[in-house]
Design a protein around this motif. Structure first.
Motif, PDB file in Angstrom:
ATOM      1  N   MET A  67       0.836  -1.200   0.000  1.00  0.00           N
ATOM      2  CA  MET A  67       0.000   0.000   0.000  1.00  0.00           C
ATOM      3  C   MET A  67       0.870   1.249   0.000  1.00  0.00           C
ATOM      4  SD  MET A  67      -2.775   1.280   2.837  1.00  0.00           S
ATOM      5  CE  MET A  67      -4.161   0.357   2.225  1.00  0.00           C
ATOM      6  N   ILE A  68       0.417   2.247  -0.733  1.00  0.00           N
ATOM      7  CA  ILE A  68       1.044   3.560  -0.702  1.00  0.00           C
ATOM      8  C   ILE A  68      -0.070   4.562  -0.449  1.00  0.00           C
ATOM      9  CG2 ILE A  68       2.267   5.327  -2.034  1.00  0.00           C
ATOM     10  CD1 ILE A  68       3.604   2.970  -3.547  1.00  0.00           C
ATOM     11  N   ILE A  69       0.124   5.418   0.544  1.00  0.00           N
ATOM     12  CA  ILE A  69      -0.856   6.463   0.836  1.00  0.00           C
ATOM     13  C   ILE A  69      -0.187   7.815   0.622  1.00  0.00           C
ATOM     14  CG2 ILE A  69      -2.238   5.074   2.436  1.00  0.00           C
ATOM     15  CD1 ILE A  69      -0.795   6.462   4.744  1.00  0.00           C
ATOM     16  N   PHE A  70      -0.975   8.768   0.142  1.00  0.00           N
ATOM     17  CA  PHE A  70      -0.419  10.093  -0.099  1.00  0.00           C
ATOM     18  C   PHE A  70      -1.509  11.136   0.026  1.00  0.00           C
ATOM     19  CE2 PHE A  70      -1.918   8.657  -4.157  1.00  0.00           C
ATOM     20  CZ  PHE A  70      -2.429   9.782  -4.779  1.00  0.00           C
ATOM     21  N   GLY A  71      -1.092  12.333   0.401  1.00  0.00           N
ATOM     22  CA  GLY A  71      -2.015  13.450   0.529  1.00  0.00           C
ATOM     23  C   GLY A  71      -2.166  14.205  -0.780  1.00  0.00           C
ATOM     24  N   PRO A  72      -3.156  15.088  -0.854  1.00  0.00           N
ATOM     25  CA  PRO A  72      -3.445  15.806  -2.094  1.00  0.00           C
ATOM     26  C   PRO A  72      -2.290  16.680  -2.583  1.00  0.00           C
ATOM     27  CG  PRO A  72      -4.883  16.560  -0.308  1.00  0.00           C
ATOM     28  CD  PRO A  72      -4.080  15.425   0.226  1.00  0.00           C
ATOM     29  N   TRP A  73      -1.449  17.133  -1.674  1.00  0.00           N
ATOM     30  CA  TRP A  73      -0.309  17.952  -2.068  1.00  0.00           C
ATOM     31  C   TRP A  73       0.572  17.215  -3.069  1.00  0.00           C
ATOM     32  CZ3 TRP A  73       5.047  17.521  -1.438  1.00  0.00           C
ATOM     33  CH2 TRP A  73       5.770  18.662  -1.723  1.00  0.00           C
ATOM     34  N   PHE A  74       0.758  15.910  -2.873  1.00  0.00           N
ATOM     35  CA  PHE A  74       1.622  15.137  -3.750  1.00  0.00           C
ATOM     36  C   PHE A  74       1.064  15.030  -5.161  1.00  0.00           C
ATOM     37  CE2 PHE A  74       3.493  14.114   0.237  1.00  0.00           C
ATOM     38  CZ  PHE A  74       4.834  13.938  -0.067  1.00  0.00           C
ATOM     39  N   LEU A  75      -0.250  14.939  -5.290  1.00  0.00           N
ATOM     40  CA  LEU A  75      -0.831  14.911  -6.630  1.00  0.00           C
ATOM     41  C   LEU A  75      -0.679  16.270  -7.303  1.00  0.00           C
ATOM     42  CD1 LEU A  75      -2.206  13.218  -8.745  1.00  0.00           C
ATOM     43  CD2 LEU A  75      -4.396  13.908  -7.789  1.00  0.00           C
ATOM     44  N   GLN A  76      -0.823  17.346  -6.533  1.00  0.00           N
ATOM     45  CA  GLN A  76      -0.613  18.684  -7.093  1.00  0.00           C
ATOM     46  C   GLN A  76       0.820  18.843  -7.591  1.00  0.00           C
ATOM     47  OE1 GLN A  76      -1.693  21.368  -3.961  1.00  0.00           O
ATOM     48  NE2 GLN A  76      -3.857  20.840  -4.044  1.00  0.00           N
TER      49      GLN A  76
END
Length: 170
Positions: free
Chosen positions: A87-96
């Motif tokens: 699993m990899i989790i990430f916050g919206p900042w990383f997609l931006q």
């Protein structure tokens, strides 16, 4: 011992949309909030799968046959990216950041942690070893696809130059 506490609240699964991608190595499930209208470029999904396949050629894929789950945490305060087993989790900042700078290369870095840090465990004091091996194999991936490698090497050179500016001259 970690020096901070991490609190993650996942919403009920009905709040997420799932995109399934199957590769010869393993399936990938991408989760994002239904209400999220942020564009997820095809290259974003492809980078997870391509980097995983690349690393599998080096290390084998005896990690797991479970789907690799990539979960976008909708909380804007979650400014982290974390690789866990399968699993990899990430916050919206990383997609931006990814949308602004696709060569930022956080995706292949976190994928590489499936081997270096999630499967081959290091003690806390060996954190630098885990990160170094992860960065090295990430650079090999970037070099193989002829995208992002030069930018990463330029970044490392800049950081190195800045660090040596503060060293005492013997």
């Amino acid at each position: 011992q970690p020096s901070f506490e991490l609190h993650i609240v996942l919403l009920p699964k009905e709040k997420y949309e799932r995109r399934a991608e199957t590769t010869a190595v393993r399936p990938f499930f991408f989760y994002h909030l239904k209400e999220d209208t942020t564009a997820h470029p095809e290259a974003f999904y492809r980078e997870f799968m391509e980097s995983y396949s690349f690393y599998s050629t080096f290390f084998g894929d005896t990690l797991s046959h479970l789907p690799m789950e990539i979960v976008e945490i909708g909380d804007p305060q979650f400014v982290m990216c974390q690789s866990l087993r399968d699993m990899i989790i990430f916050g919206p900042w990383f997609l931006q950041v990814y949308n602004m700078m696709p060569d930022f290369s956080w995706v292949p870095h976190e994928v590489a942690h499936q081997w270096w840090g999630n499967s081959l465990f290091f003690e806390h004091r060996d954190y630098a070893l885990s990160e170094s091996l992860t960065e090295y194999i990430k650079l090999q991936f970037l070099k193989s696809r002829h995208l992002g490698y030069d930018e990463q090497m330029e970044y490392y050179q800049t950081v190195s130059d800045q660090a040596t500016e503060h060293l005492p001259i013997a």
